[in-house]
Design a protein around this motif. Structure first.
Motif, PDB file in Angstrom:
ATOM      1  N   GLU A 158      21.144   6.785  -0.670  1.00  0.00           N
ATOM      2  CA  GLU A 158      20.894   5.560  -1.454  1.00  0.00           C
ATOM      3  C   GLU A 158      19.563   4.924  -1.060  1.00  0.00           C
ATOM      4  N   ILE A 159      19.134   5.154   0.173  1.00  0.00           N
ATOM      5  CA  ILE A 159      17.880   4.576   0.640  1.00  0.00           C
ATOM      6  C   ILE A 159      16.698   5.173  -0.120  1.00  0.00           C
ATOM      7  N   PHE A 160      16.818   6.417  -0.468  1.00  0.00           N
ATOM      8  CA  PHE A 160      15.722   7.164  -1.094  1.00  0.00           C
ATOM      9  C   PHE A 160      15.633   6.772  -2.564  1.00  0.00           C
ATOM     10  N   ASP A 161      15.014   5.613  -2.823  1.00  0.00           N
ATOM     11  CA  ASP A 161      14.912   5.150  -4.211  1.00  0.00           C
ATOM     12  C   ASP A 161      13.579   5.594  -4.819  1.00  0.00           C
ATOM     13  N   ASP A 162      13.230   5.012  -5.941  1.00  0.00           N
ATOM     14  CA  ASP A 162      12.073   5.487  -6.711  1.00  0.00           C
ATOM     15  C   ASP A 162      10.742   5.303  -5.997  1.00  0.00           C
ATOM     16  N   ILE A 176       5.585   6.970   0.407  1.00  0.00           N
ATOM     17  CA  ILE A 176       6.183   5.687   0.031  1.00  0.00           C
ATOM     18  C   ILE A 176       5.142   4.976  -0.822  1.00  0.00           C
ATOM     19  N   ARG A 177       5.504   4.709  -2.077  1.00  0.00           N
ATOM     20  CA  ARG A 177       4.506   4.275  -3.062  1.00  0.00           C
ATOM     21  C   ARG A 177       3.992   2.852  -2.823  1.00  0.00           C
ATOM     22  N   SER A 178       4.838   1.929  -2.665  1.00  0.00           N
ATOM     23  CA  SER A 178       4.454   0.530  -2.491  1.00  0.00           C
ATOM     24  C   SER A 178       5.291  -0.020  -1.344  1.00  0.00           C
ATOM     25  N   GLN A 214       0.825  -1.194   0.000  1.00  0.00           N
ATOM     26  CA  GLN A 214       0.000   0.000   0.000  1.00  0.00           C
ATOM     27  C   GLN A 214       0.866   1.253   0.000  1.00  0.00           C
ATOM     28  N   GLU A 215       0.262   2.334  -0.419  1.00  0.00           N
ATOM     29  CA  GLU A 215       0.925   3.631  -0.383  1.00  0.00           C
ATOM     30  C   GLU A 215       0.685   4.284   0.972  1.00  0.00           C
ATOM     31  N   VAL A 216       1.691   5.017   1.445  1.00  0.00           N
ATOM     32  CA  VAL A 216       1.530   5.730   2.708  1.00  0.00           C
ATOM     33  C   VAL A 216       2.115   7.130   2.561  1.00  0.00           C
ATOM     34  N   ILE A 217       1.472   8.080   3.193  1.00  0.00           N
ATOM     35  CA  ILE A 217       1.958   9.470   3.205  1.00  0.00           C
ATOM     36  C   ILE A 217       2.166   9.895   4.648  1.00  0.00           C
ATOM     37  N   LEU A 218       3.381  10.309   4.941  1.00  0.00           N
ATOM     38  CA  LEU A 218       3.715  10.825   6.263  1.00  0.00           C
ATOM     39  C   LEU A 218       3.789  12.342   6.184  1.00  0.00           C
ATOM     40  N   ARG A 219       3.199  12.977   7.154  1.00  0.00           N
ATOM     41  CA  ARG A 219       3.078  14.432   7.088  1.00  0.00           C
ATOM     42  C   ARG A 219       3.899  15.128   8.157  1.00  0.00           C
ATOM     43  N   LYS A 275       7.114  -1.911   1.717  1.00  0.00           N
ATOM     44  CA  LYS A 275       7.686  -3.231   1.942  1.00  0.00           C
ATOM     45  C   LYS A 275       7.841  -3.431   3.450  1.00  0.00           C
ATOM     46  N   LEU A 276       8.004  -4.676   3.830  1.00  0.00           N
ATOM     47  CA  LEU A 276       8.170  -4.961   5.258  1.00  0.00           C
ATOM     48  C   LEU A 276       9.344  -4.196   5.850  1.00  0.00           C
ATOM     49  N   GLU A 277      10.409  -4.078   5.062  1.00  0.00           N
ATOM     50  CA  GLU A 277      11.620  -3.415   5.560  1.00  0.00           C
ATOM     51  C   GLU A 277      11.492  -1.897   5.671  1.00  0.00           C
ATOM     52  N   ASP A 278      10.350  -1.358   5.240  1.00  0.00           N
ATOM     53  CA  ASP A 278      10.104   0.076   5.437  1.00  0.00           C
ATOM     54  C   ASP A 278       9.622   0.380   6.853  1.00  0.00           C
ATOM     55  N   SER A 279       9.336  -0.656   7.623  1.00  0.00           N
ATOM     56  CA  SER A 279       8.919  -0.447   9.011  1.00  0.00           C
ATOM     57  C   SER A 279      10.040   0.243   9.775  1.00  0.00           C
ATOM     58  N   ALA A 280       9.745   1.399  10.334  1.00  0.00           N
ATOM     59  CA  ALA A 280      10.757   2.206  11.004  1.00  0.00           C
ATOM     60  C   ALA A 280      10.089   3.421  11.615  1.00  0.00           C
ATOM     61  N   MET A 281      10.893   4.175  12.342  1.00  0.00           N
ATOM     62  CA  MET A 281      10.474   5.490  12.806  1.00  0.00           C
ATOM     63  C   MET A 281      10.967   6.495  11.778  1.00  0.00           C
ATOM     64  N   TYR A 282      10.102   7.365  11.321  1.00  0.00           N
ATOM     65  CA  TYR A 282      10.471   8.364  10.338  1.00  0.00           C
ATOM     66  C   TYR A 282      10.429   9.736  11.009  1.00  0.00           C
ATOM     67  N   PHE A 283      11.562  10.420  10.936  1.00  0.00           N
ATOM     68  CA  PHE A 283      11.678  11.745  11.540  1.00  0.00           C
ATOM     69  C   PHE A 283      11.751  12.814  10.459  1.00  0.00           C
ATOM     70  N   CYS A 284      10.985  13.862  10.667  1.00  0.00           N
ATOM     71  CA  CYS A 284      11.090  15.068   9.862  1.00  0.00           C
ATOM     72  C   CYS A 284      11.913  16.068  10.657  1.00  0.00           C
ATOM     73  N   ALA A 285      12.690  16.874   9.970  1.00  0.00           N
ATOM     74  CA  ALA A 285      13.475  17.921  10.631  1.00  0.00           C
ATOM     75  C   ALA A 285      13.477  19.155   9.741  1.00  0.00           C
ATOM     76  N   SER A 286      13.731  20.298  10.366  1.00  0.00           N
ATOM     77  CA  SER A 286      13.862  21.526   9.588  1.00  0.00           C
ATOM     78  C   SER A 286      14.938  22.400  10.205  1.00  0.00           C
ATOM     79  N   SER A 287      15.487  23.291   9.393  1.00  0.00           N
ATOM     80  CA  SER A 287      16.489  24.238   9.879  1.00  0.00           C
ATOM     81  C   SER A 287      16.297  25.561   9.143  1.00  0.00           C
TER      82      SER A 287
END
Lengths: 117, 113
Positions: free
Chosen positions: B59-63, B79-81, B17-22, B83-95
């Protein structure tokens, strides 16, 4: 590529005592930035302290201070008067100088700090 | 003090499935970043974004990955499609600028089933 090494996976300290977390890094650049981030169990990332490589004076933020040894490529964090709230994962991070065009942070694997009451 | 905010705090998605993190970066910041932390591992850089375009990616940031700033406040990671290995904590940052400290959000825990 730059690498950041934290050789202590876990550390513990008695409350009110002082602890030092180690970090070494590898770079061919002369200008860069170094950071320590704290990640408590809630998993948010909190900036603790930063150091510009061109500054010889070690950075200090309240109970937190660093020992920056540029020639040795060492950047240790000292926590004085440790408190229970200091218990967390601590990450050392490197960022190259903006003139090189790269702003990404490169993190070490982290040191888990436990504070013993 | 202004903060970087991320939603949702936890996202559970079926593989494929596709997922969008905001993320809503701090309002006067110009540089935005996504990082990933697989459980028990170190934080890894994914992508940086400036002036409405990607300035750097790993390199992680593929198509299957993309980022977007759809309006003046949000910054999203798609993340378009998954995968199991996409399970993680995703952090956004700004400067504010590229050479200034990055401020992190609280993260989105992504679980792929």
């Amino acid at each position: 590529a730059q690498t950041v090494t934290q050789s202590q996976p876990e550390m513990s300290v008695q409350e009110a005592e002082t602890v030092t977390l180690s970090c070494t890094y590898d770079t061919s650049e002369s200008d860069y930035y170094l950071f320590w981030y704290k990640q408590p169990p809630s998993r948010q990332m909190i900036l603790v302290i930063r150091q510009e490589a061109y500054k010889q004076q070690n950075a200090t933020e309240n109970r937190f201070s660093v020992n920056f040894q540029k020639a040795a490529k060492s950047f240790s964090l000292k926590i004085s008067d440790s408190q229970l709230g200091d218990a967390a994962m601590y990450f050392c991070a490197y960022k190259g100088y903006s003139g090189a065009g790269s702003y990404q942070l490169t993190f070490g694997k982290g040191t888990k700090l436990s504070v013993i009451p | 003090e202004p903060e970087v905010t991320q939603t949702p705090s936890h996202q559970v998605t079926q593989m494929g499935q596709e997922v969008i993190l905001r993320c809503v970066p701090i309002s006067n910041h110009l540089y935005f970043y996504w990082y990933r932390q697989i459980l028990g591992q170190k934080v890894e850089f994914l992508v940086s974004f400036y002036n409405n375009e990607i300035s750097e990616k790993s390199e992680i940031f593929d198509d299957q990955f993309s980022v977007e700033r759809p309006d003046g406040s949000n910054f999203t990671l798609k993340i378009r499609s998954t995968k199991l290995e996409d399970s993680a904590m995703y952090f956004c940052a700004s400067s504010p600028q590229g050479d200034q400290p990055q401020h992190f959000g609280d993260g989105t825990r992504l679980s792929i089933l």
